[in-house]
Write an enzyme that holds these catalytic residues in place. Structure first.
Site, PDB file in Angstrom:
ATOM      1  N   PRO A 175       0.780  -1.241   0.000  1.00  0.00           N
ATOM      2  CA  PRO A 175       0.000   0.000   0.000  1.00  0.00           C
ATOM      3  C   PRO A 175       0.809   1.287   0.000  1.00  0.00           C
ATOM      4  CG  PRO A 175       0.014  -0.965   2.193  1.00  0.00           C
ATOM      5  CD  PRO A 175       0.715  -1.942   1.299  1.00  0.00           C
ATOM      6  N   TYR A 176       2.134   1.217   0.231  1.00  0.00           N
ATOM      7  CA  TYR A 176       2.895   2.466   0.343  1.00  0.00           C
ATOM      8  C   TYR A 176       2.832   3.277  -0.947  1.00  0.00           C
ATOM      9  CZ  TYR A 176       6.552   5.827   1.414  1.00  0.00           C
ATOM     10  OH  TYR A 176       7.244   7.005   1.636  1.00  0.00           O
ATOM     11  N   THR A 177       3.147   2.642  -2.072  1.00  0.00           N
ATOM     12  CA  THR A 177       3.120   3.374  -3.334  1.00  0.00           C
ATOM     13  C   THR A 177       1.694   3.779  -3.707  1.00  0.00           C
ATOM     14  OG1 THR A 177       3.042   1.298  -4.578  1.00  0.00           O
ATOM     15  CG2 THR A 177       5.199   2.271  -4.213  1.00  0.00           C
ATOM     16  N   SER A 179      -0.625   4.663  -1.621  1.00  0.00           N
ATOM     17  CA  SER A 179      -0.942   5.845  -0.823  1.00  0.00           C
ATOM     18  C   SER A 179      -0.251   7.089  -1.371  1.00  0.00           C
ATOM     19  CB  SER A 179      -0.546   5.619   0.640  1.00  0.00           C
ATOM     20  OG  SER A 179       0.862   5.558   0.811  1.00  0.00           O
ATOM     21  N   LYS A 180       0.986   6.940  -1.839  1.00  0.00           N
ATOM     22  CA  LYS A 180       1.718   8.100  -2.336  1.00  0.00           C
ATOM     23  C   LYS A 180       1.234   8.543  -3.712  1.00  0.00           C
ATOM     24  CE  LYS A 180       4.134   8.671   1.330  1.00  0.00           C
ATOM     25  NZ  LYS A 180       3.875   9.851   2.191  1.00  0.00           N
TER      26      LYS A 180
END
Length: 319
Positions: A175-177, A179-180
């Site tokens: 999910p990090y990318t 979210s960004k």
């Protein structure tokens, strides 16, 4: 011809440098609201802007973060507890800020709070893993911004969103990318919507820096926890060597790639807040400028090939 082009390039950067030098006046009456000030970029920015004379409202998730920041800064700095996942917490801080700033409004909000775990290949994760990170990294940014947007309109101020170079290209799962990329989309839409009100919306896209986001201990513990809970079928697909190589990658490559000079990012954040003519986007870090951003502009087939060559092989690749 080469010297002519070189001269034009030098002239352009010199002109940009001179143009970007002026800073806004009356800093002592300008309030800046920063999220995620327990450590890292947010903590350094709060200290830096406090020294520059701004009236800083620094939100922290922990009491320890608040106490340490108070000790390090002047009496003008205000600390407050904030959980960006909580509507009540966001609303409570916004109400406090409204009382503090009065009719002059809020000069800037810096959406810095964020997390980097859980992170792993997509099929290691659950929808709850995605929801947790999106609630902090994306929904938190939106909630905080909307809570103080009327105050920023009064001041004709700024919104500074801390995204990532991984909001431009996605070399990892999880999910990090996601979210960004979401922060980038929110930033672009808000910038266009708010231009008519005289509000500047700026985006910071750092590369790898030594913060909690890239802390090898946190990342290693996270990936081990995710591996341990996987069903045996998925473990067999990847193989035990995969997990070993992931741990080596985190402890070796991520640590070496991460820049320890956090002021490279904080200087960009300060410029976005304080410059008369801020940039629309900032990309601090040589890895961002020379590798990740150029890679993001390449055709997908080329970027996929380059990233695929560096990927850790799995035990059961498709034949």
């Amino acid at each position: 011809m080469f010297l002519y082009l070189l001269g034009l390039l030098v002239f352009y950067y010199l002109y940009r440098w001179v143009r970007e030098l002026p800073r806004v006046p009356d800093k002592g009456n300008k309030y800046v609201y920063i999220t995620g000030c327990d450590s890292g970029f947010g903590n350094l920015l709060a200290r830096h802007l406090d020294k520059k004379g701004f009236r800083v409202i620094a939100s922290c998730f922990t009491e320890k973060g608040e106490e340490e920041l108070k000790k390090a800064c002047s009496g003008n700095l205000i600390t407050t507890h904030l959980d960006v996942r909580s509507k009540d917490s966001v609303a409570k801080v916004a109400a406090m800020i409204k009382d503090k700033v009065g009719e002059r409004g809020l000069w800037a909000v810096v959406n810095n709070a964020g997390v980097s775990v859980p992170s792993a290949p997509c099929d290691w994760l659950t929808i709850d893993d995605y929801k947790y990170m999106l609630d902090v990294n994306l929904n938190g940014v939106i909630a905080v911004t909307l809570s103080v947007l009327p105050l920023i309109k009064k001041a004709r101020g700024r919104v500074v969103n801390v995204a990532s170079v991984f909001g431009r290209i996605s070399p990892t799962g999880g999910p990090y990318t996601v979210s960004k990329y979401g922060v980038e989309g929110f930033n672009d839409s808000l910038r266009l919507n708010m231009a008519a009100f005289g509000i500047k919306v700026l985006c910071i896209e750092p590369g790898f820096f030594k913060t909690n986001v890239t802390d090898s201990g946190i990342l290693s513990k996270n990936v081990q926890m995710l591996w341990d809970r996987l069903p045996q079928e998925i473990k067999d697909d990847y193989g035990t060597e995969y997990m070993t190589k992931v741990q080596v990658l985190i402890k070796d490559k991520v640590a070496k790639l991460s820049d320890g000079d956090l002021m490279k990012v904080v200087s960009c954040m300060e410029h976005a807040v304080a410059a008369v003519r801020p940039r629309t986007r900032y990309s601090p870090g040589w890895d961002a400028k020379l590798f990740w951003l150029p890679l993001s502009y390449m055709p997908t087939c080329i970027s996929d090939y380059i990233l695929g060559r560096e990927a850790i092989p799995i035990a059961k690749p498709m034949q």
